[in-house]
Scaffold this active site. Structure first.
Site, mmCIF file in Angstrom:
data_model
loop_
_atom_site.group_PDB
_atom_site.id
_atom_site.type_symbol
_atom_site.label_atom_id
_atom_site.label_comp_id
_atom_site.label_asym_id
_atom_site.label_seq_id
_atom_site.Cartn_x
_atom_site.Cartn_y
_atom_site.Cartn_z
ATOM 1 C CG HIS A 137 33.168 41.935 50.691
ATOM 2 N ND1 HIS A 137 32.606 42.040 51.938
ATOM 3 C CD2 HIS A 137 32.861 40.699 50.246
ATOM 4 C CE1 HIS A 137 31.986 40.912 52.240
ATOM 5 N NE2 HIS A 137 32.117 40.086 51.226
ATOM 6 C CE LYS A 187 30.861 32.932 14.991
ATOM 7 N NZ LYS A 187 30.264 31.574 14.822
ATOM 8 N NE ARG A 228 38.698 39.582 21.920
ATOM 9 C CZ ARG A 228 38.538 39.134 20.680
ATOM 10 N NH1 ARG A 228 37.653 39.707 19.870
ATOM 11 N NH2 ARG A 228 39.265 38.118 20.234
ATOM 12 C CB THR A 287 33.943 43.585 33.593
ATOM 13 O OG1 THR A 287 34.489 43.900 32.298
ATOM 14 C CG2 THR A 287 34.759 42.447 34.214
ATOM 15 C CE LYS A 288 34.502 48.286 30.195
ATOM 16 N NZ LYS A 288 35.304 48.993 29.163
#
Length: 206
Positions: free
Chosen positions: A122, A192, A189, A174-175
C-alpha cells in the site's frame, strides 16, 4: 474495441463492473463469481487439493493456476485481486499461509505454517489520505523449484528466490536470494551455501 478495453477506459463502467464482481466493503468476489465464473477462468491440475476451509479470494480478471498434485492447506488465503497467483506441480502450501499476487511459485515448493508471500504494497506517502485509500503497488515474487520456506516467514514484494534454497523459520526475506543456499533472520541473510565442487553445504561467514 473489446468489452474489457471499453470498461477500462470508462470510470462509470469500471464502478459498475467492480460492484458486480465484488461485495462492497468485503474485498472478495461475490458468490456468483466464485460459482459460475472462476471455475471456467482458473485452472487446477490433476490430483490437486484445495482444503475446504481455505479462503480463495479469486477474481476472473487475473489468473490463478494450481499445478498437478499440489496442495493448499486449511485456513490459507489466496488472493489474485492485484496480480496473478501461479503455483506449480507437487507444491505444498501449508496451514494458514497468505499469498497475494503477483506471485509465481514453481514445482516442488514447500511452505510451512503461517507464511506470508505478498507481491502487493500500500502507498502511504500522502499524509492527507489514509493508506487504506491510497493506490497499491505491485512487484512480482518468484520462487524457484524445490524451495522450502520455514514457518512464520515473510517474503516481500519483488523478491526472487533461487532453486533449492531454504528459508529458516521466522525469516523476513526482503532481497533476492540465489540458488542452493540457506537464509535466516530479519532481514534474511545467507548462512550456508552449497559448494558443487565439494558437494557440501558450507557455512558462510557473516
Amino acid at each position: 474495441m473489446s468489452l474489457s478495453s471499453l470498461i477500462q477506459s470508462n470510470d462509470s463502467l469500471k464502478k459498475v463492473a467492480r460492484w458486480a464482481l465484488i461485495s462492497p466493503n468485503q474485498y472478495r468476489p461475490r458468490l456468483w463469481v466464485r460459482l459460475f465464473l472462476n471455475p471456467f477462468k482458473h485452472s487446477r491440475g490433476k490430483g490437486s487439493i484445495i482444503r475446504w476451509r481455505t479462503k480463495m479470494d479469486l477474481f476472473p480478471y487475473k489468473n490463478f493456476e494450481l499445478g498437478s498434485y499440489s496442495v493448499i492447506e486449511d485456513f490459507t488465503t489466496i488472493n489474485n485481486g492485484v496480480g496473478d497467483v501461479l503455483i506449480g506441480s507437487r507444491s505444498f502450501i501449508g496451514v494458514s499461509n497468505v499469498i497475494i499476487g503477483p506471485v509465481e511459485i514453481a514445482d516442488h515448493v514447500m511452505t510451512a505454517q503461517n507464511v506470508v508471500i505478498s507481491g502487493m504494497n500500500h502507498s502511504y506517502e500522502d499524509i492527507e489520505i489514509p493508506p487504506t485509500m491510497q493506490k497499491v503497488s505491485t512487484s512480482k515474487i518468484r520462487i524457484a523449484e524445490n524451495v522450502w520456506v520455514g514457518a512464520n516467514s515473510v517474503i516481500t514484494a519483488g523478491v526472487s528466490i533461487g532453486r533449492h534454497t531454504i528459508i529458516g523459520a521466522g525469516s523476513i526475506v526482503t532481497k533476492d536470494l540465489p540458488a542452493y543456499c540457506v537464509a535466516v533472520g530479519n532481514p534474511a541473510r545467507i548462512v550456508k551455501q552449497y559448494n558443487p565442487d565439494t558437494k557440501v553445504w558450507e557455512k558462510v561467514n557473516p
